[in-house]
Design a protein around this motif. Structure first.
Motif, mmCIF file in Angstrom:
data_model
loop_
_atom_site.group_PDB
_atom_site.id
_atom_site.type_symbol
_atom_site.label_atom_id
_atom_site.label_comp_id
_atom_site.label_asym_id
_atom_site.label_seq_id
_atom_site.Cartn_x
_atom_site.Cartn_y
_atom_site.Cartn_z
ATOM 1 N N ALA A 1 -6.710 -20.602 26.176
ATOM 2 C CA ALA A 1 -7.437 -21.855 26.381
ATOM 3 C C ALA A 1 -8.835 -21.788 25.770
ATOM 4 O O ALA A 1 -9.388 -22.805 25.335
ATOM 5 C CB ALA A 1 -7.521 -22.172 27.866
ATOM 6 N N ALA A 2 -9.395 -20.573 25.716
ATOM 7 C CA ALA A 2 -10.734 -20.378 25.156
ATOM 8 C C ALA A 2 -10.700 -20.035 23.669
ATOM 9 O O ALA A 2 -11.747 -19.746 23.074
ATOM 10 C CB ALA A 2 -11.453 -19.272 25.923
ATOM 11 N N VAL B 1 -15.082 -11.451 30.199
ATOM 12 C CA VAL B 1 -14.256 -10.783 29.195
ATOM 13 C C VAL B 1 -14.139 -11.647 27.945
ATOM 14 O O VAL B 1 -14.270 -11.158 26.811
ATOM 15 C CB VAL B 1 -12.870 -10.463 29.770
ATOM 16 N N ILE B 2 -13.896 -12.932 28.125
ATOM 17 C CA ILE B 2 -13.748 -13.831 26.984
ATOM 18 C C ILE B 2 -15.031 -13.859 26.164
ATOM 19 O O ILE B 2 -15.003 -13.774 24.923
ATOM 20 C CB ILE B 2 -13.355 -15.243 27.467
ATOM 21 N N ALA B 3 -16.163 -13.936 26.826
ATOM 22 C CA ALA B 3 -17.443 -13.924 26.118
ATOM 23 C C ALA B 3 -17.643 -12.596 25.399
ATOM 24 O O ALA B 3 -18.132 -12.559 24.256
ATOM 25 C CB ALA B 3 -18.586 -14.172 27.102
ATOM 26 N N GLY B 4 -17.256 -11.514 26.043
ATOM 27 C CA GLY B 4 -17.403 -10.205 25.426
ATOM 28 C C GLY B 4 -16.544 -10.042 24.195
ATOM 29 O O GLY B 4 -16.975 -9.447 23.189
ATOM 30 N N ILE B 5 -15.322 -10.548 24.240
ATOM 31 C CA ILE B 5 -14.447 -10.464 23.071
ATOM 32 C C ILE B 5 -15.016 -11.294 21.926
ATOM 33 O O ILE B 5 -15.036 -10.854 20.763
ATOM 34 C CB ILE B 5 -13.019 -10.926 23.424
ATOM 35 N N ARG B 6 -15.500 -12.480 22.233
ATOM 36 C CA ARG B 6 -16.077 -13.328 21.180
ATOM 37 C C ARG B 6 -17.268 -12.654 20.510
ATOM 38 O O ARG B 6 -17.484 -12.807 19.304
ATOM 39 C CB ARG B 6 -16.478 -14.684 21.751
ATOM 40 N N ASP B 7 -18.030 -11.897 21.267
ATOM 41 C CA ASP B 7 -19.190 -11.203 20.701
ATOM 42 C C ASP B 7 -18.797 -10.112 19.702
ATOM 43 O O ASP B 7 -19.629 -9.682 18.898
ATOM 44 C CB ASP B 7 -20.025 -10.575 21.821
ATOM 45 N N PHE C 1 -16.535 -10.332 17.328
ATOM 46 C CA PHE C 1 -15.974 -10.840 16.090
ATOM 47 C C PHE C 1 -16.859 -11.940 15.514
ATOM 48 O O PHE C 1 -17.637 -12.572 16.245
ATOM 49 C CB PHE C 1 -14.555 -11.378 16.335
ATOM 50 N N PRO C 2 -16.749 -12.171 14.205
ATOM 51 C CA PRO C 2 -17.542 -13.236 13.596
ATOM 52 C C PRO C 2 -17.297 -14.576 14.282
ATOM 53 O O PRO C 2 -16.200 -14.842 14.780
ATOM 54 C CB PRO C 2 -17.052 -13.260 12.143
ATOM 55 N N ALA C 3 -18.325 -15.387 14.308
ATOM 56 C CA ALA C 3 -18.223 -16.680 14.987
ATOM 57 C C ALA C 3 -17.114 -17.515 14.347
ATOM 58 O O ALA C 3 -16.923 -17.528 13.142
ATOM 59 C CB ALA C 3 -19.549 -17.421 14.905
ATOM 60 N N GLY C 4 -16.384 -18.199 15.177
ATOM 61 C CA GLY C 4 -15.311 -19.066 14.708
ATOM 62 C C GLY C 4 -14.682 -19.776 15.881
ATOM 63 O O GLY C 4 -14.883 -19.404 17.038
ATOM 64 N N GLU C 5 -13.908 -20.806 15.570
ATOM 65 C CA GLU C 5 -13.290 -21.581 16.639
ATOM 66 C C GLU C 5 -12.273 -20.746 17.402
ATOM 67 O O GLU C 5 -12.144 -20.862 18.614
ATOM 68 C CB GLU C 5 -12.615 -22.817 16.041
ATOM 69 N N GLN C 6 -11.549 -19.882 16.676
ATOM 70 C CA GLN C 6 -10.547 -19.029 17.312
ATOM 71 C C GLN C 6 -10.774 -17.570 16.930
ATOM 72 O O GLN C 6 -11.244 -17.269 15.833
ATOM 73 C CB GLN C 6 -9.140 -19.447 16.896
ATOM 74 N N VAL C 7 -10.425 -16.696 17.862
ATOM 75 C CA VAL C 7 -10.418 -15.257 17.594
ATOM 76 C C VAL C 7 -8.948 -14.847 17.537
ATOM 77 O O VAL C 7 -8.249 -14.858 18.550
ATOM 78 C CB VAL C 7 -11.153 -14.465 18.686
ATOM 79 N N HIS C 8 -8.477 -14.493 16.348
ATOM 80 C CA HIS C 8 -7.069 -14.181 16.163
ATOM 81 C C HIS C 8 -6.778 -12.735 16.551
ATOM 82 O O HIS C 8 -7.683 -11.900 16.637
ATOM 83 C CB HIS C 8 -6.657 -14.444 14.717
ATOM 84 N N LEU C 9 -5.499 -12.456 16.757
ATOM 85 C CA LEU C 9 -5.110 -11.122 17.205
ATOM 86 C C LEU C 9 -5.401 -10.080 16.145
ATOM 87 O O LEU C 9 -5.977 -9.021 16.435
ATOM 88 C CB LEU C 9 -3.612 -11.104 17.556
#
Length: 384
Positions: free
Chosen positions: A339-340, A10-16, A18-26
């Motif tokens: 944490a991710a 799920v975490i990998a899927g959410i990151r995919d 959105f644009p690459a970045g250290e954090q994915v904000h709400l």
């Protein structure tokens, strides 16, 4: 199985998504050069306070978009709800029915208007006020006296009802409106999160006497703060504009006031940004709908439920919401995603559990507590 392993996919899927970045904000607002120029042009005009073409222009554009004859821009969504409740006739000692599953501003506005909130349960299909819970409370705890709804135990008048369109999904507002009509209650819709959401072809916030919107930094469009009251009645709109501007009577130079007013008007700087943001609203709605469908693909076959728009409605998908199986799993999901660097968020603490509202009247809140323990909002930015 460790929490990381449970949620790694799920975490990998959410990151995919959105644009690459250290954090994915709400929820990140989207600004561009058009927004900068809109604000700069307002500054150059020197009309930066609570008068000028930008405020009138925004009010007209918002009213046209939601299909209401009138809109009055104010400084934030809480002020909008406060003013709407005052215009509904809310007086000290009154009761106003709302839901416990909402942001605390809903109840705060009720208290600012001199009333106390009554909390009823939500519908699991909408996360908004349950018409069944509303009718159960009114039929069981209240009585009609000369056309006025009175709470039996306290003798207080039940003045109004404030359902909230949660996370941009429409409550069963047509049923709620019919119940309010049966009991002489003024319906004020808290549509702070629902710009772009509709029941059939009718926009959220237009079913009651008044509806209120928010343009806070995390909303589907933003002007930093900002809010609005929309209504069908020209006199209500006139009165809203009057009392939000210190109840100052129009005159070229005299300072004449005819009521205790409020400094609630939206500044022109905010209105200029809001108008620029309104131009982005179709893109934001389309982007959020696409994002919701991609979340549906991500969670297909999982043990968790992505909350979907109710049948017959169109949600703006302001925040996509996932239901975990229990409180422990919800907390593990929140810990793993944070944490991710994926900044998910739980739903609000139910308002009847907050110390300032713990003693207020309530109905059964079983669905509220269940949703609170399982709901998590997922990153839902509409940035390109």
């Amino acid at each position: 199985m460790t929490p990381d392993a449970r949620f790694r996919h799920v975490i990998a899927g959410i990151r995919d998504l959105f644009p690459a970045g250290e954090q994915v904000h709400l929820h990140v607002p989207w600004f561009d050069r058009a927004d900068e120029e809109a604000v700069a042009a307002c500054v150059r005009s020197s009309f930066v306070s609570s008068v000028g073409a930008e405020i009138a222009g925004f009010e007209q554009e918002l009213a046209a978009f939601v299909g209401a004859p009138h809109a009055v821009a104010v400084v934030n969504g809480t002020a909008a709800l406060h003013i709407a409740l005052l215009l509904a006739g809310t007086a000290p000692g009154d009761l106003v029915i709302t839901q416990a599953f909402t942001f605390i501003a809903t109840a705060n506005a009720i208290v600012h208007a001199g009333a106390r909130p009554v909390f009823v349960d939500i519908d699991p299909g909408t996360l908004g006020m349950s018409p069944e819970a509303l009718r159960t409370f009114l039929d069981g705890a209240c009585t009609m006296r000369a056309g006025v709804c009175m709470h039996r135990a306290t003798g207080a008048r039940v003045r109004a009802c404030v359902p909230m369109h949660t996370f941009g999904m429409c409550a069963r507002v047509e049923e709620i409106a019919a119940i309010c009509a049966d009991h002489g209650l003024v319906l004020v819709e808290d549509a702070a999160e629902a710009l772009g959401s509709r029941v059939g072809q009718r926009h959220a916030g237009t079913f009651g006497a008044m509806g209120t919107f928010s343009f806070n930094g995390n909303k589907i469009i933003t002007c930093g703060g900002g809010g609005a009251v929309v209504c069908h009645d020209a006199e209500l709109a006139r009165h809203a504009k009057h009392i939000t501007t210190q109840a100052k009577r129009p005159h070229p130079w005299e300072f004449a006031h005819d009521a205790v007013g409020f400094n609630h008007r939206m500044p022109a700087l905010n209105a200029a940004l809001a108008r620029s943001q309104m131009a982005k609203l179709p893109h934001n709605l389309a982007r959020k709908r696409d994002l919701h469908h991609r979340y549906r693909e991500l969670f297909q076959g999982s043990p968790w439920q992505l909350v979907a728009e109710p049948p017959g409605t169109t949600a703006n998908h302001w925040l996509n919401t996932l239901l975990l199986r229990d409180r422990a799993e919800r907390d593990a999901f929140l810990a793993a995603t944070h944490a991710a660097g994926v900044l998910t968020r739980p739903a609000w603490e139910p308002l009847h559990t907050q110390p300032m509202y713990a003693g207020d009247i309530r109905g059964g809140l079983a669905v509220t507590m269940d949703m609170h323990q399982r709901a998590v909002s997922l990153p839902s930015s509409a940035t390109p």
